[in-house]
Design an enzyme around this catalytic site. Structure first.
Site, PDB file in Angstrom:
ATOM      1  N   GLY A 182       0.812  -1.220   0.000  1.00  0.00           N
ATOM      2  CA  GLY A 182       0.000   0.000   0.000  1.00  0.00           C
ATOM      3  C   GLY A 182       0.844   1.268   0.000  1.00  0.00           C
ATOM      4  O   GLY A 182       0.576   2.207  -0.759  1.00  0.00           O
TER       5      GLY A 182
ATOM      6  N   HIS B  73      -2.708 -15.865 -10.910  1.00  0.00           N
ATOM      7  CA  HIS B  73      -1.543 -15.223 -10.298  1.00  0.00           C
ATOM      8  C   HIS B  73      -1.057 -16.196  -9.225  1.00  0.00           C
ATOM      9  O   HIS B  73      -1.510 -16.168  -8.084  1.00  0.00           O
ATOM     10  CB  HIS B  73      -1.940 -13.884  -9.675  1.00  0.00           C
ATOM     11  CG  HIS B  73      -0.803 -13.179  -9.000  1.00  0.00           C
ATOM     12  ND1 HIS B  73       0.387 -12.919  -9.641  1.00  0.00           N
ATOM     13  CD2 HIS B  73      -0.669 -12.680  -7.744  1.00  0.00           C
ATOM     14  CE1 HIS B  73       1.195 -12.289  -8.801  1.00  0.00           C
ATOM     15  NE2 HIS B  73       0.581 -12.147  -7.646  1.00  0.00           N
TER      16      HIS B  73
ATOM     17  N   ARG C 209       2.576 -13.420   2.071  1.00  0.00           N
ATOM     18  CA  ARG C 209       3.163 -14.733   2.366  1.00  0.00           C
ATOM     19  C   ARG C 209       4.553 -14.612   2.970  1.00  0.00           C
ATOM     20  O   ARG C 209       5.244 -13.611   2.775  1.00  0.00           O
ATOM     21  CB  ARG C 209       3.176 -15.610   1.123  1.00  0.00           C
ATOM     22  CG  ARG C 209       3.938 -15.059  -0.040  1.00  0.00           C
ATOM     23  CD  ARG C 209       3.820 -16.039  -1.175  1.00  0.00           C
ATOM     24  NE  ARG C 209       4.251 -15.452  -2.417  1.00  0.00           N
ATOM     25  CZ  ARG C 209       4.681 -16.162  -3.442  1.00  0.00           C
ATOM     26  NH1 ARG C 209       4.729 -17.479  -3.346  1.00  0.00           N
ATOM     27  NH2 ARG C 209       5.046 -15.576  -4.555  1.00  0.00           N
TER      28      ARG C 209
ATOM     29  N   THR D  91      -4.898  -7.981  -2.836  1.00  0.00           N
ATOM     30  CA  THR D  91      -4.773  -9.015  -1.808  1.00  0.00           C
ATOM     31  C   THR D  91      -4.675 -10.421  -2.424  1.00  0.00           C
ATOM     32  O   THR D  91      -5.445 -10.761  -3.317  1.00  0.00           O
ATOM     33  CB  THR D  91      -6.005  -8.934  -0.871  1.00  0.00           C
ATOM     34  OG1 THR D  91      -6.146  -7.584  -0.439  1.00  0.00           O
ATOM     35  CG2 THR D  91      -5.843  -9.858   0.326  1.00  0.00           C
ATOM     36  N   ASN D  92      -3.745 -11.203  -1.905  1.00  0.00           N
ATOM     37  CA  ASN D  92      -3.534 -12.570  -2.405  1.00  0.00           C
ATOM     38  C   ASN D  92      -4.262 -13.616  -1.576  1.00  0.00           C
ATOM     39  O   ASN D  92      -4.520 -13.366  -0.398  1.00  0.00           O
ATOM     40  CB  ASN D  92      -2.030 -12.887  -2.397  1.00  0.00           C
ATOM     41  CG  ASN D  92      -1.364 -12.446  -3.683  1.00  0.00           C
ATOM     42  OD1 ASN D  92      -1.890 -12.681  -4.764  1.00  0.00           O
ATOM     43  ND2 ASN D  92      -0.216 -11.803  -3.568  1.00  0.00           N
TER      44      ASN D  92
ATOM     45  N   ASP E  43      -5.700   1.940   7.408  1.00  0.00           N
ATOM     46  CA  ASP E  43      -5.229   0.668   7.953  1.00  0.00           C
ATOM     47  C   ASP E  43      -5.989   0.382   9.235  1.00  0.00           C
ATOM     48  O   ASP E  43      -6.412   1.299   9.943  1.00  0.00           O
ATOM     49  CB  ASP E  43      -3.717   0.697   8.221  1.00  0.00           C
ATOM     50  CG  ASP E  43      -3.126  -0.701   8.242  1.00  0.00           C
ATOM     51  OD1 ASP E  43      -2.516  -1.109   7.231  1.00  0.00           O
ATOM     52  OD2 ASP E  43      -3.290  -1.400   9.260  1.00  0.00           O
TER      53      ASP E  43
HETATM   54  N1  APR Z   1      -8.578  -3.046   6.926  1.00  0.00           N
HETATM   55  C1  APR Z   1      -7.495  -2.268   6.686  1.00  0.00           C
HETATM   56  N2  APR Z   1      -6.245  -2.715   6.719  1.00  0.00           N
HETATM   57  C2  APR Z   1      -6.053  -3.989   7.064  1.00  0.00           C
HETATM   58  C3  APR Z   1      -7.114  -4.875   7.334  1.00  0.00           C
HETATM   59  C4  APR Z   1      -8.435  -4.348   7.262  1.00  0.00           C
HETATM   60  N3  APR Z   1      -9.490  -5.106   7.496  1.00  0.00           N
HETATM   61  N4  APR Z   1      -6.582  -6.094   7.605  1.00  0.00           N
HETATM   62  C5  APR Z   1      -5.251  -5.972   7.502  1.00  0.00           C
HETATM   63  N5  APR Z   1      -4.917  -4.720   7.180  1.00  0.00           N
HETATM   64  C6  APR Z   1      -3.588  -4.134   6.972  1.00  0.00           C
HETATM   65  C7  APR Z   1      -2.533  -4.617   7.955  1.00  0.00           C
HETATM   66  O1  APR Z   1      -2.657  -3.981   9.206  1.00  0.00           O
HETATM   67  C8  APR Z   1      -1.239  -4.259   7.232  1.00  0.00           C
HETATM   68  O2  APR Z   1      -0.763  -2.972   7.592  1.00  0.00           O
HETATM   69  O3  APR Z   1      -3.052  -4.533   5.718  1.00  0.00           O
HETATM   70  C9  APR Z   1      -1.647  -4.254   5.746  1.00  0.00           C
HETATM   71  C10 APR Z   1      -0.908  -5.282   4.927  1.00  0.00           C
HETATM   72  O4  APR Z   1       0.418  -4.887   4.859  1.00  0.00           O
HETATM   73  P1  APR Z   1       1.663  -5.895   4.917  1.00  0.00           P
HETATM   74  O5  APR Z   1       1.479  -6.828   6.054  1.00  0.00           O
HETATM   75  O6  APR Z   1       2.903  -5.079   4.816  1.00  0.00           O
HETATM   76  O7  APR Z   1       1.450  -6.763   3.578  1.00  0.00           O
HETATM   77  P2  APR Z   1       1.847  -6.348   2.077  1.00  0.00           P
HETATM   78  O8  APR Z   1       3.183  -6.871   1.756  1.00  0.00           O
HETATM   79  O9  APR Z   1       1.547  -4.921   1.873  1.00  0.00           O
HETATM   80  O10 APR Z   1       0.804  -7.249   1.260  1.00  0.00           O
HETATM   81  C11 APR Z   1      -0.592  -6.983   1.330  1.00  0.00           C
HETATM   82  O11 APR Z   1      -1.042  -7.628  -0.938  1.00  0.00           O
HETATM   83  O12 APR Z   1       0.377  -8.491  -2.559  1.00  0.00           O
HETATM   84  C12 APR Z   1      -0.566  -8.794  -1.579  1.00  0.00           C
HETATM   85  O13 APR Z   1       0.132 -11.002  -0.815  1.00  0.00           O
HETATM   86  C13 APR Z   1       0.009  -9.645  -0.469  1.00  0.00           C
HETATM   87  O14 APR Z   1      -2.121 -10.226   0.476  1.00  0.00           O
HETATM   88  C14 APR Z   1      -0.973  -9.411   0.627  1.00  0.00           C
HETATM   89  C15 APR Z   1      -1.340  -7.933   0.415  1.00  0.00           C
END
Ligand code: APR
Length: 307
Positions: A11, A172, A79, A116-117, A30
């Protein structure tokens, strides 16, 4: 205003690239209190340093997204090394359902870009939950997979990736289908420029790219997805009518229905304005069918009570 749900690695990378292009003001959301606000403040300072004319804010209150015309969803668990994207189905499906409710409530007219994956089943779930026309529920991944194919092919050919028109369709995930015969350099297919062995290597590297990064650095990719997302956001915001590979809900295209998969689409201000059917030969049709089967199996893994 562009809303980015999930102020994690993907993000915030997306926000940075979108900011650089000054496409619109950005709202990061978030679930973790203060996280989006902190990330947004850092990005806003970067924008100030670079002299960019956009506003970047962060919040945990979904109400603030009201009026946003484009919502990029990156909320979810990424992942870890050794994991497949498919293993994330259960935990991320719940997050997608939660986010879908908020989008329906606060931005019923928005275009939604899913990241999201596992992407295709999560897009399927988002599409079903939103009930929006399919033109407005788009899955990011094709730009990433094809960008990676382009990178590995360019390395082998010793040319700029920019001059390669890469094609990766279907899932994907491990069953994605890079199509070397339709990957061209000024009309010349990759199959005429590289040996069979070289093509096999390029295909393998492309499919494994995400896992390779995750293994090397301990967490999954974010700069490449962020860059790809900014291109799709730009095409929609500026009504560019660009053609990208993106996951969409199929309604008869390629002979498939009630499934999401990556295919070439035209992106403009209404979202997906056209879906293109590639001239696949018999062998390619079979390989595409395999990829579709894999997505079907992934969709079957979504907990029934959530669909
Ligand atoms: N509403 C808002 N934010 C949320 C929620 C929600 N319901 N649930 C989780 N989050 C936030 C988490 O708090 C976290 O900050 O989503 C964010 C995900 O960030 P990362 O853990 O850094 O993951 P990231 O590498 O960004 O990947 C996010 O995208 O490419 C895909 O596989 C990846 O599914 C994953 C997603």
């Amino acid at each position: 205003m562009i809303t980015i749900v999930g102020a994690g690695r993907v993000g915030t990378a997306a926000a940075a690239y979108i900011a650089l292009k000054e496409l619109d003001d950005i709202l990061l959301i978030d679930i973790i209190p203060n996280k989006a606000a902190g990330e947004a403040l850092d990005l806003a300072h970067a924008a100030s340093i670079l002299g960019l004319s956009i506003d970047i804010r962060g919040t945990e209150n979904y109400e603030e997204m009201a009026g946003s015309d484009l919502v990029v969803v990156t909320a979810g668990v990424p992942r870890k090394p050794g994991m497949t994207r498919e293993e994330l189905v259960g935990v991320n499906a719940k997050i997608v359902v939660d986010v879908a409710e908020k989008i329906k409530k606060y931005t019923p007219d928005a275009i939604v870009l899913m990241t999201t994956n596992p992407l295709d089943p999560m897009l399927y779930l988002m599409y079903k939950k939103l009930g929006f026309p399919r033109e407005r529920v788009i899955g990011f991944s094709g730009v990433l997979d094809s960008g990676r194919l382009r990178y590995y092919a360019a390395k082998k050919l010793g040319i700029s990736p920019a001059d390669i028109n890469p094609v990766v369709i279907g899932q994907h995930g491990r069953s994605m289908f890079p199509v070397p015969r339709l990957t061209t350099i000024y009309g010349k297919p990759l199959t005429e420029l590289l040996s069979k062995e070289e093509i096999e290597e390029v295909v393998k590297e492309t499919i494994a790219a995400g896992a390779t990064i995750t293994k090397l650095r301990g967490y999954s990719s974010n700069y490449a997805p962020g860059a790809g997302l900014s291109l799709m956001v730009e095409a929609i915001k500026k009504d560019l009518k660009r053609i990208f590979l993106a996951s969409v809900y199929l309604m008869g295209e390629y002979g498939y229905s009630d499934i999401t998969a990556s295919v070439p689409v035209l992106l403009g201000k209404s979202g997906v304005e056209k879906i293109y059917e590639l001239p696949l030969n018999e062998e390619e049709k079979q390989l595409f069918a395999k990829s579709i089967e894999a997505i079907k199996a992934n969709i079957a893994g979504i907990p029934k009570e959530l669909l």
